[in-house]
Design a protein around this motif. Structure first.
Motif, short mmCIF file in Angstrom:
data_model
loop_
_atom_site.label_atom_id
_atom_site.label_comp_id
_atom_site.label_asym_id
_atom_site.label_seq_id
_atom_site.Cartn_x
_atom_site.Cartn_y
_atom_site.Cartn_z
N SER A 42 55.03 57.80 37.21
CA SER A 42 53.93 58.36 38.00
C SER A 42 54.48 59.07 39.23
O SER A 42 55.31 58.53 39.96
N PRO A 43 54.01 60.31 39.48
CA PRO A 43 54.46 61.01 40.69
C PRO A 43 53.84 60.46 41.96
O PRO A 43 54.29 60.75 43.05
N PHE A 44 52.79 59.62 41.82
CA PHE A 44 52.08 59.11 42.99
C PHE A 44 52.40 57.65 43.29
O PHE A 44 52.48 57.24 44.44
N PHE A 45 52.56 56.84 42.23
CA PHE A 45 52.79 55.41 42.40
C PHE A 45 54.02 55.01 41.61
O PHE A 45 53.95 54.82 40.40
N GLY A 46 55.15 54.86 42.26
CA GLY A 46 56.41 54.57 41.59
C GLY A 46 56.47 53.22 40.91
O GLY A 46 57.24 53.01 40.00
N ASN A 47 55.62 52.27 41.34
CA ASN A 47 55.66 50.94 40.74
C ASN A 47 54.73 50.81 39.54
O ASN A 47 54.64 49.74 38.95
N PHE A 48 54.02 51.86 39.15
CA PHE A 48 53.14 51.81 37.99
C PHE A 48 53.92 52.11 36.72
O PHE A 48 54.89 52.85 36.74
N GLY A 49 53.47 51.55 35.62
CA GLY A 49 54.07 51.83 34.33
C GLY A 49 54.69 50.59 33.70
O GLY A 49 54.78 49.52 34.32
N ILE A 50 55.11 50.75 32.45
CA ILE A 50 55.69 49.66 31.66
C ILE A 50 56.99 50.16 31.04
O ILE A 50 56.99 51.20 30.40
N PRO A 51 58.09 49.44 31.19
CA PRO A 51 59.36 49.87 30.61
C PRO A 51 59.44 49.51 29.12
O PRO A 51 60.18 48.62 28.71
N ALA A 52 58.67 50.19 28.28
CA ALA A 52 58.56 49.83 26.86
C ALA A 52 59.87 50.04 26.12
O ALA A 52 60.27 49.20 25.31
N PRO A 88 57.21 43.34 27.63
CA PRO A 88 57.05 43.70 29.05
C PRO A 88 55.84 43.04 29.69
O PRO A 88 55.08 43.66 30.41
N ASP A 89 55.64 41.74 29.42
CA ASP A 89 54.45 41.04 29.90
C ASP A 89 54.35 41.01 31.42
O ASP A 89 53.25 41.10 31.97
N ILE A 90 55.46 40.89 32.11
CA ILE A 90 55.42 40.81 33.57
C ILE A 90 54.84 42.09 34.16
O ILE A 90 54.08 42.05 35.12
N TYR A 91 55.14 43.22 33.55
CA TYR A 91 54.62 44.49 34.04
C TYR A 91 53.14 44.64 33.71
O TYR A 91 52.37 45.18 34.50
N ALA A 92 52.73 44.13 32.56
CA ALA A 92 51.31 44.15 32.20
C ALA A 92 50.51 43.26 33.15
O ALA A 92 49.41 43.62 33.58
N MET A 93 51.07 42.10 33.50
CA MET A 93 50.38 41.19 34.41
C MET A 93 50.31 41.78 35.83
O MET A 93 49.32 41.61 36.53
N ARG A 94 51.36 42.48 36.22
CA ARG A 94 51.33 43.14 37.54
C ARG A 94 50.25 44.22 37.55
O ARG A 94 49.54 44.38 38.55
N THR A 95 50.12 44.94 36.45
CA THR A 95 49.07 45.95 36.34
C THR A 95 47.70 45.29 36.39
O THR A 95 46.78 45.79 37.04
N GLN A 96 47.54 44.17 35.70
CA GLN A 96 46.27 43.45 35.73
C GLN A 96 45.93 43.02 37.15
O GLN A 96 44.79 43.18 37.60
N ARG A 97 46.90 42.49 37.86
CA ARG A 97 46.67 42.05 39.24
C ARG A 97 46.26 43.22 40.13
O ARG A 97 45.38 43.10 40.98
N THR A 98 46.89 44.37 39.92
CA THR A 98 46.59 45.55 40.73
C THR A 98 45.17 46.06 40.49
O THR A 98 44.46 46.41 41.42
N PHE A 99 44.75 46.08 39.23
CA PHE A 99 43.46 46.69 38.88
C PHE A 99 42.30 45.70 38.84
O PHE A 99 41.15 46.13 38.74
N SER A 100 42.55 44.41 38.90
CA SER A 100 41.46 43.43 38.76
C SER A 100 40.42 43.54 39.87
O SER A 100 39.25 43.20 39.65
N GLN A 101 40.80 44.03 41.01
CA GLN A 101 39.85 44.16 42.12
C GLN A 101 38.76 45.19 41.86
O GLN A 101 37.73 45.19 42.52
N TYR A 102 38.95 46.07 40.88
CA TYR A 102 38.00 47.14 40.61
C TYR A 102 36.98 46.80 39.53
O TYR A 102 36.12 47.61 39.20
N PHE A 103 37.06 45.59 38.95
CA PHE A 103 36.16 45.18 37.88
C PHE A 103 35.60 43.79 38.17
O PHE A 103 36.17 43.04 38.96
N ALA A 104 34.51 43.45 37.50
CA ALA A 104 33.99 42.08 37.61
C ALA A 104 34.97 41.11 36.96
O ALA A 104 35.16 39.99 37.44
#
Length: 117
Positions: free
Chosen positions: A46-56, A66-82
């Protein structure tokens, strides 16, 4: 708020589609589109967020999901959903994650996102 998501026609030709805040002011579809795109990014792509993505590719070489990266993504985006749950699909040929979302309107969205390798 808006983002762009890529869709493909029957011939495989990609088209970018704008996804914006809905008429009631909810951004759930914007964040859903962004989440799916982040899961398809390679790490640091990502040109905007260097910590986004999964090293597949690295994960396939090392034979470690790459579960740790998926969980980090979940933690980042969980605030935007119920509710947001990202879980690995077992026995998939390539890394694939099941994404279960409950929007603020109570709509349940379930999809599987294959991680490009």
């Amino acid at each position: 708020m808006r983002t762009y998501g890529r869709t493909y026609d029957v011939n495989g030709v990609p088209t970018w589609v704008e996804v914006s805040t809905d008429s009631q002011g909810f951004n759930d579809m914007v964040w859903t589109t962004t989440l799916c795109q982040v899961l398809k990014l390679n790490l640091n792509e990502s040109p905007f967020f260097g910590n986004f993505g999964i090293p597949a590719k690295t994960s396939l070489i090392q034979q470690v999901a790459p579960d740790i990266y998926a969980m980090r993504t979940q933690r980042t985006f969980s605030q935007y959903f119920a509710n947001l749950v990202i879980s690995r699909v077992p026995q998939a040929e390539q890394p694939t994650y099941r994404v279960n979302i409950t929007t603020h309107q109570g709509v349940q969205l379930n999809t599987e996102v294959p991680i490009p390798t």
